[in-house]
Design a protein around this motif. Structure first.
Motif, PDB file in Angstrom:
ATOM      1  N   GLY A 134       0.655  -1.720  -0.280  1.00 34.65           N
ATOM      2  CA  GLY A 134      -0.359   0.198   0.454  1.00 34.65           C
ATOM      3  C   GLY A 134       0.839   1.790  -0.452  1.00 34.65           C
ATOM      4  N   LEU A 135       2.024   0.988   0.645  1.00 38.30           N
ATOM      5  CA  LEU A 135       3.010   2.625   0.845  1.00 38.30           C
ATOM      6  C   LEU A 135       3.922   2.579  -0.129  1.00 38.30           C
ATOM      7  CD1 LEU A 135       4.266   1.979   4.361  1.00 38.30           C
ATOM      8  CD2 LEU A 135       2.477   3.472   3.949  1.00 38.30           C
ATOM      9  N   ALA A 136       4.121   1.272  -1.677  1.00 34.50           N
ATOM     10  CA  ALA A 136       4.799   1.438  -2.470  1.00 34.50           C
ATOM     11  C   ALA A 136       3.581   2.164  -3.500  1.00 34.50           C
ATOM     12  CB  ALA A 136       5.468  -0.174  -2.574  1.00 34.50           C
ATOM     13  N   ARG A 137       2.328   1.975  -3.357  1.00 34.80           N
ATOM     14  CA  ARG A 137       1.582   2.757  -4.204  1.00 34.80           C
ATOM     15  C   ARG A 137       0.679   3.907  -3.947  1.00 34.80           C
ATOM     16  NH1 ARG A 137      -1.464  -3.075  -4.463  1.00 34.80           N
ATOM     17  NH2 ARG A 137      -0.189  -4.035  -5.960  1.00 34.80           N
ATOM     18  N   GLY A 138       1.500   4.332  -3.043  1.00 33.73           N
ATOM     19  CA  GLY A 138       1.430   6.275  -2.437  1.00 33.73           C
ATOM     20  C   GLY A 138      -0.425   5.673  -2.132  1.00 33.73           C
ATOM     21  N   GLU A 139      -0.632   4.651  -0.983  1.00 35.58           N
ATOM     22  CA  GLU A 139      -1.740   4.597  -0.998  1.00 35.58           C
ATOM     23  C   GLU A 139      -2.203   4.688   0.565  1.00 35.58           C
ATOM     24  OE1 GLU A 139      -3.460   0.431  -1.971  1.00 35.58           O
ATOM     25  OE2 GLU A 139      -3.543   1.364  -4.360  1.00 35.58           O
ATOM     26  N   GLU A 140      -1.747   5.645   1.263  1.00 37.68           N
ATOM     27  CA  GLU A 140      -1.777   5.702   2.438  1.00 37.68           C
ATOM     28  C   GLU A 140      -2.703   5.893   3.307  1.00 37.68           C
ATOM     29  OE1 GLU A 140       0.716   7.366   0.237  1.00 37.68           O
ATOM     30  OE2 GLU A 140       2.444   7.043   0.549  1.00 37.68           O
ATOM     31  N   GLN A 141      -3.462   6.840   2.357  1.00 32.57           N
ATOM     32  CA  GLN A 141      -5.291   6.870   3.122  1.00 32.57           C
ATOM     33  C   GLN A 141      -5.565   5.496   3.537  1.00 32.57           C
ATOM     34  OE1 GLN A 141      -4.630   6.348  -0.388  1.00 32.57           O
ATOM     35  NE2 GLN A 141      -5.702   5.349  -0.615  1.00 32.57           N
ATOM     36  N   TRP A 142      -5.543   4.446   3.878  1.00 39.17           N
ATOM     37  CA  TRP A 142      -5.690   3.037   3.862  1.00 39.17           C
ATOM     38  C   TRP A 142      -5.200   2.752   4.977  1.00 39.17           C
ATOM     39  CZ3 TRP A 142      -3.311  -1.172   3.302  1.00 39.17           C
ATOM     40  CH2 TRP A 142      -3.160  -1.682   1.851  1.00 39.17           C
ATOM     41  N   VAL A 143      -3.322   3.242   4.907  1.00 39.33           N
ATOM     42  CA  VAL A 143      -2.619   1.854   5.453  1.00 39.33           C
ATOM     43  C   VAL A 143      -2.296   3.268   6.604  1.00 39.33           C
ATOM     44  CG1 VAL A 143      -0.445   1.949   5.422  1.00 39.33           C
ATOM     45  CG2 VAL A 143      -0.826   1.837   3.520  1.00 39.33           C
ATOM     46  N   TRP A 144      -2.587   3.870   7.049  1.00 38.98           N
ATOM     47  CA  TRP A 144      -2.188   4.946   8.059  1.00 38.98           C
ATOM     48  C   TRP A 144      -3.208   4.534   9.336  1.00 38.98           C
ATOM     49  CZ3 TRP A 144       0.717   6.651  11.703  1.00 38.98           C
ATOM     50  CH2 TRP A 144       0.278   7.504  12.653  1.00 38.98           C
ATOM     51  N   PRO A 145      -5.214   4.650   8.918  1.00 34.94           N
ATOM     52  CA  PRO A 145      -4.792   3.586   9.928  1.00 34.94           C
ATOM     53  C   PRO A 145      -5.055   2.364  10.592  1.00 34.94           C
ATOM     54  CG  PRO A 145      -6.287   4.392   8.539  1.00 34.94           C
ATOM     55  CD  PRO A 145      -5.412   4.287   7.574  1.00 34.94           C
TER      56      PRO A 145
END
Ligand code: HEM
Length: 153
Positions: A62-73
């Motif tokens: 998720g981080l590699a794909r720039g999807e921090e919005q769901w990784v962070w929670p």
């Protein structure tokens, strides 16, 4: 062509899957070899090993794909639930992530190279930074929390 971290990482995961490797077995063997006293904290190893392995890989992807919005929670939840085991030593998180990468490397075989390794290490470092921030955040808002205690003292 220059491949992105996400492409390189995905390729190595697919190589392992095509080889029929279930990563969690080797990964938990390595983890318990490094931290044998942790084994007794895993009451349901079959269930936990699936989720812990999958979520670690998902978070890095998720981080590699720039999807921090769901990784962070998800990271915030992980940091909170793992407080049930007390303040886990930071070195165990570092070890877990390093062993995860080592396990993927072994499963990927010839589909692993120095660029792939650099991609995993980069995203593993980002995941560690997220976890460290989440742990600090919980410590700030719930400083007295100790496993098994209902209200802070
Ligand atoms: C990126 C790092 C990690 C992730 C994403 C992660 C994720 C998870 C998940 C999803 C579960 C399953 C929760 C459930 O089924 O209710 C779990 C359980 C657990 N994790 Fe982790 N974990 C991580 C690191 C660690 C580390 C470093 C330790 C060190 C000891 C640890 C110890 C445990 C224990 C003891 C359990 C409970 C096992 C049980 O009840 O049977 N985890 N983890």
């Amino acid at each position: 062509m220059i491949s992105s971290d996400a492409e390189l990482m995905e390729k190595s995961l697919i190589a392992g899957a095509n080889a029929g490797v279930e990563l969690r077995f080797a990964l938990f063997d390595k983890f318990f070899a490094a931290w044998p006293e942790r084994r007794s904290d895993f009451l349901n190893l079959d269930a936990a090993s699936r989720r812990m392995t999958d979520e670690t890989l998902e978070m890095m992807m998720g981080l590699a794909r720039g999807e921090e919005q769901w990784v962070w929670p998800l990271v915030a939840e992980l940091a909170f639930t793992h407080r049930n085991f007390g303040q886990l030593p930071w070195v165990e998180y570092e070890s877990w992530i390093a062993l995860t990468i080592e396990t993927v490397a072994e499963a990927a075989g010839t589909d692993w190279n120095s660029e792939t390794e650099a991609a995993w290490i980069r995203q593993g470092d980002r995941l560690k930074a997220f976890i460290a921030e989440a742990r600090t955040g919980w410590d700030d808002v719930m400083p007295g929390h100790v496993a098994g205690r209902i209200s802070p003292r």
